[in-house]
Design a protein around this motif. Sequence first.
Motif, PDB file in Angstrom:
ATOM      1  N   GLY A  22     -43.204 -41.576   7.496  1.00 31.45           N
ATOM      2  CA  GLY A  22     -44.280 -42.698   7.166  1.00 31.45           C
ATOM      3  C   GLY A  22     -45.555 -42.456   8.230  1.00 31.45           C
ATOM      4  N   ARG A  23     -45.594 -41.563   9.170  1.00 34.27           N
ATOM      5  CA  ARG A  23     -46.682 -41.520  10.061  1.00 34.27           C
ATOM      6  C   ARG A  23     -47.428 -40.383   9.683  1.00 34.27           C
ATOM      7  N   ARG A  24     -46.934 -39.401   8.824  1.00 33.85           N
ATOM      8  CA  ARG A  24     -47.559 -38.230   8.275  1.00 33.85           C
ATOM      9  C   ARG A  24     -47.792 -38.403   6.882  1.00 33.85           C
ATOM     10  N   GLU A  25     -49.327 -38.051   6.419  1.00 33.29           N
ATOM     11  CA  GLU A  25     -49.579 -38.437   5.090  1.00 33.29           C
ATOM     12  C   GLU A  25     -48.918 -37.462   4.241  1.00 33.29           C
ATOM     13  N   ALA A  26     -48.981 -36.334   4.358  1.00 39.23           N
ATOM     14  CA  ALA A  26     -48.217 -35.094   3.629  1.00 39.23           C
ATOM     15  C   ALA A  26     -48.010 -35.547   2.173  1.00 39.23           C
ATOM     16  N   VAL A  27     -49.043 -36.096   1.530  1.00 41.47           N
ATOM     17  CA  VAL A  27     -48.720 -36.584   0.082  1.00 41.47           C
ATOM     18  C   VAL A  27     -48.179 -35.607  -0.943  1.00 41.47           C
ATOM     19  N   ARG A  28     -48.818 -34.330  -1.061  1.00 39.54           N
ATOM     20  CA  ARG A  28     -47.873 -33.679  -2.153  1.00 39.54           C
ATOM     21  C   ARG A  28     -46.688 -33.158  -1.544  1.00 39.54           C
ATOM     22  N   THR A  29     -46.202 -32.941  -0.301  1.00 37.49           N
ATOM     23  CA  THR A  29     -44.835 -32.771   0.326  1.00 37.49           C
ATOM     24  C   THR A  29     -43.959 -33.788  -0.377  1.00 37.49           C
ATOM     25  N   LYS A  30     -44.482 -34.843  -0.120  1.00 38.47           N
ATOM     26  CA  LYS A  30     -43.511 -36.116  -0.360  1.00 38.47           C
ATOM     27  C   LYS A  30     -43.368 -36.250  -1.863  1.00 38.47           C
ATOM     28  N   LEU A  31     -44.360 -36.129  -2.408  1.00 44.28           N
ATOM     29  CA  LEU A  31     -44.126 -36.024  -4.034  1.00 44.28           C
ATOM     30  C   LEU A  31     -43.212 -34.960  -4.615  1.00 44.28           C
ATOM     31  N   VAL A  32     -43.437 -33.906  -4.112  1.00 51.58           N
ATOM     32  CA  VAL A  32     -42.818 -32.868  -4.516  1.00 51.58           C
ATOM     33  C   VAL A  32     -41.189 -32.976  -4.456  1.00 51.58           C
ATOM     34  N   VAL A  33     -40.915 -33.517  -2.895  1.00 52.20           N
ATOM     35  CA  VAL A  33     -39.594 -33.440  -2.518  1.00 52.20           C
ATOM     36  C   VAL A  33     -39.120 -34.820  -3.260  1.00 52.20           C
ATOM     37  N   GLY A  34     -39.644 -35.740  -3.480  1.00 58.62           N
ATOM     38  CA  GLY A  34     -39.385 -37.165  -4.143  1.00 58.62           C
ATOM     39  C   GLY A  34     -38.791 -36.719  -5.609  1.00 58.62           C
TER      40      GLY A  34
END
Length: 473
Positions: free
Chosen positions: A339-351
Amino acid sequence: MIPRLTGRLTRGTRPSPAGFDRRLIAPMVLGSVLNPVNSSMIAVALVPIGAAFGATPAETVWLVSALYLATAVGQPVIGRLVDMYGPRRLYLIATALVGAAGLLGALAPCLGALIAARVLLGFGTSAAYPAAMRLTRAEAERTGRDSPAGVLAVLAVAAQTVVVIGPSLGGLLIGTGGWRAVFAVNVPLSVACLVLGALRLPRAEHLPGAAREETAGPRGVDLPGMLLFAVTLVSLMLFLMDPRPAHWYLPALSAAAAFCFAARELRLPDPFVDLRVLGGNIPLLATYLRQFLGYATAYCFLYGYTQWLEEGRGLSAATAGLALLPLSVAALTASALTGRREAVRTKLVVGALAQLAGCVALLLVDAGSPVWVLLALGAVLGVPQGLIGLASQNALYRQADPARIASAAGLLRTFTYLGALGASAATAAFFPHRADTAGLHGLALFMLAGSVLLLATTLPDRSLNRLTPRATS
């Protein structure tokens, strides 16, 4: 001089903190969880309510659908009002409606009154999340520190937590006070929100300069636009809830209302939804699409897999509920750790990859699959539930027009509920008579297609790499 964001109690008595004003977190979080807790508590109350009023499951299901419909319309509408009038006023009005809805439900003499209470509850719970996003933006402007990931993570984790505990809380309330207690509990929750909101939320005149100018002189509420938007959305959602050829007029009505809505909004200088700006904001439109795709798959699993565990795998309702615990734990853990790191693209790809893996695994399970496999499957599909919504929330914060952040946040929730209703329609289509293994595999293929689309809209989107904190003034 730093503008104060502390409201009437502290005005002139103590300065605002240099960082994010943590006194805002309690009303923000408490208000934002009112919707998910009411969405989940009702699940265990449907049977006793049906018994009390002699209603069939087809009738009591409207207690679920009414909240979805009201919230899907109410979030962007009230979000726009938050943008125009400031978060405090709408927060207080809406949370007061929650208390009124709780009283109406607790005293309801018939099922119709209960459904009306759920509609009122849907509108009442629609202000807090847009208000929280607006306050987060205002705090960034006040402090000059545009780093909202931690605050947004708190909102996401709180919502996920209450969804998990909602059925248990509902069961406890029913056990101690009957099904009416599920409605009555909203009265003390409403009072708590009103007290915290009145003491801690800033008045519009105390917002930072840019936000104060945006809310100081609203140029008129686009009521016809809001009405056309509501007709468009409600007609579409009613069709998704029961997609039959006999209901052909609903998508036709939705399309006609959508055409009129677009024609009107494109003519107005200050519309409810600025389609010219929104149409040119392709990254934000992609975020809405990804929210829809991610939650359609998530709700397909939640609705369909749970039914299959009971009918196809032969587990009791209590055991099926326990089998979903790894999903909840994995979702909460993923949100808390990232949660404390935005890392939007990484979260979307991993998800998206986790969703793909889970959907493939669903194709391999059958009535003889061991319980540990079922538990592991829930854990795998819990990871994207903890990542995708959080990533979309952070993306929207960066991509939306700051002057319309609340209404943009409301639209994000609308796409969540559209995904839920699409999932409900898909589940009904693949389980026409009972939740058997063949239907589960068909549903898994549907989910797999959505997960592929989610990944396909994420990988080539280079704008996600440029989502960095904006300069604030």
